[in-house]
Design an enzyme around this catalytic site. Structure first.
Site, mmCIF file in Angstrom:
data_model
loop_
_atom_site.group_PDB
_atom_site.id
_atom_site.type_symbol
_atom_site.label_atom_id
_atom_site.label_comp_id
_atom_site.label_asym_id
_atom_site.label_seq_id
_atom_site.Cartn_x
_atom_site.Cartn_y
_atom_site.Cartn_z
ATOM 1 N N ASP A 63 0.907 -1.246 0.113
ATOM 2 C CA ASP A 63 -0.065 -0.005 0.020
ATOM 3 C C ASP A 63 0.871 1.214 -0.081
ATOM 4 O O ASP A 63 1.563 1.564 0.939
ATOM 5 C CB ASP A 63 -0.838 -0.084 1.251
ATOM 6 N N ASN A 90 5.871 1.906 -10.542
ATOM 7 C CA ASN A 90 4.672 2.119 -11.523
ATOM 8 C C ASN A 90 3.255 2.593 -10.669
ATOM 9 O O ASN A 90 2.472 3.099 -11.203
ATOM 10 C CB ASN A 90 4.455 0.794 -12.359
ATOM 11 N N SER A 145 4.027 10.786 -16.762
ATOM 12 C CA SER A 145 3.036 10.915 -17.473
ATOM 13 C C SER A 145 3.093 12.080 -18.449
ATOM 14 O O SER A 145 3.573 13.200 -17.956
ATOM 15 C CB SER A 145 1.755 11.023 -16.715
ATOM 16 N N TYR A 158 -3.316 14.844 -10.392
ATOM 17 C CA TYR A 158 -2.756 13.732 -11.056
ATOM 18 C C TYR A 158 -1.521 14.278 -11.854
ATOM 19 O O TYR A 158 -0.309 13.998 -11.594
ATOM 20 C CB TYR A 158 -3.622 12.984 -11.871
ATOM 21 N N LYS A 162 2.767 13.973 -11.164
ATOM 22 C CA LYS A 162 3.505 13.280 -12.041
ATOM 23 C C LYS A 162 4.764 14.471 -12.383
ATOM 24 O O LYS A 162 5.717 13.990 -12.794
ATOM 25 C CB LYS A 162 2.718 13.022 -13.314
ATOM 26 N N LEU A 190 -1.928 8.248 -22.877
ATOM 27 C CA LEU A 190 -3.151 7.571 -22.276
ATOM 28 C C LEU A 190 -3.153 6.300 -22.908
ATOM 29 O O LEU A 190 -3.067 6.233 -24.185
ATOM 30 C CB LEU A 190 -4.300 8.246 -22.526
ATOM 31 N N VAL A 191 -2.838 5.288 -22.244
ATOM 32 C CA VAL A 191 -2.545 3.945 -22.610
ATOM 33 C C VAL A 191 -3.991 3.158 -22.596
ATOM 34 O O VAL A 191 -4.802 3.302 -21.461
ATOM 35 C CB VAL A 191 -1.613 3.063 -21.749
#
Length: 251
Positions: A63, A90, A145, A158, A162, A190-191
């Site tokens: 966590d 990751n 990102s 977010y 990043k 964006l994957v």
């Protein structure tokens, strides 16, 4: 086999990009791959698939929002293997892609994203540093990102996290270089993976039509960069951020 004999830890490796990185590391000859994941079901399934394919792998709970959990993971990995050769940071969370403006984001969401994505990455590097120093060539690969490179709107928590990863990567590279440890970042676009199924289709189309290579991005498009940065060929590459996004944004 570019990762032959190496011990690789991948956080958030239960599904999506993390699982793809773990599978790629195993396929590249890693001696062992550690699946570090908060979701036990996903983590166990990911590790079991690698073992079934004939690789050495294990699942360990993690966590990233809990410093004690991070310390416990590093201690267990160190006790099992005596060193770590590659750490892929990751694991992260994203909320409300294309949703709330900077004025609408609540403090609880902001703090949660920062505690997992930024503090969690820092604490993971800190916890694994003693074991990375025991490697003949330690590697840290942080997942950033491309949202932090083009300033994606309506996603400030977010994007900020990043951006912090990119800055952290540079500073860590200078602090850890004396120990022969490289620290780099990969910044995907964006994957199309399980974790992004909730993203509005219009957001996917924005990326897919705006890339120099105008198509969807998949996990397989990112693994080559991660394997390169984990391998011996990148031993003199450090502090860098490598955008892997089909040319949606150039660095």
């Amino acid at each position: 086999m570019p990762l032959s004999g190496r011990i690789i830890v991948v956080t958030g490796a239960g599904r999506g990009l993390g699982r793809a990185f773990a599978e790629a590391a195993a396929g590249a000859g890693a001696e062992a791959v550690v699946i570090a994941e908060i979701n036990r079901e996903w983590g166990e399934a990911s590790a079991a698939a690698l073992v079934e394919a004939g690789h050495e792998a294990c699942f360990l709970p993690l966590d990233l929002g809990d410093p004690a959990s991070i310390e416990a993971l590093a201690g267990e990995v160190g006790a099992r293997y005596g060193r770590v050769d590659g750490l892929v940071n990751n694991g992260a969370i994203a909320t409300g892609i294309g949703g709330k403006t900077f004025e609408e984001i609540d403090i609880e969401t902001w703090d949660r994203v920062m505690s997992v994505n930024v503090r969690g990455t820092w604490l993971a590097v800190k916890a694994f540093a003693p074991w990375l120093r025991k490697s003949s060539g330690g590697r840290v690969v942080n997942l950033a990102s491309d949202t932090a490179l083009w300033g994606a709107p309506r996603l400030l928590s977010y994007v900020s996290s990043k951006g912090a990863i990119i800055s952290m990567t540079r500073s860590l590279a200078r602090e850890m270089g004396g120990d022969g440890i490289t620290v780099n970042a990969v910044a995907p676009g964006l994957v199309r993976v399980e974790a992004t199924e909730y993203v509005p289709e219009e957001r996917h189309r924005l990326y897919e039509t705006g890339r120099a290579i105008p198509r969807p991005q998949y996990a397989d498009d990112v693994i080559g960069a991660v394997l390169y940065l984990l391998g011996s060929g990148a031993g003199f590459v450090t502090g860098q951020t490598l955008p892997v996004n089909g040319g949606f944004v150039f660095n």
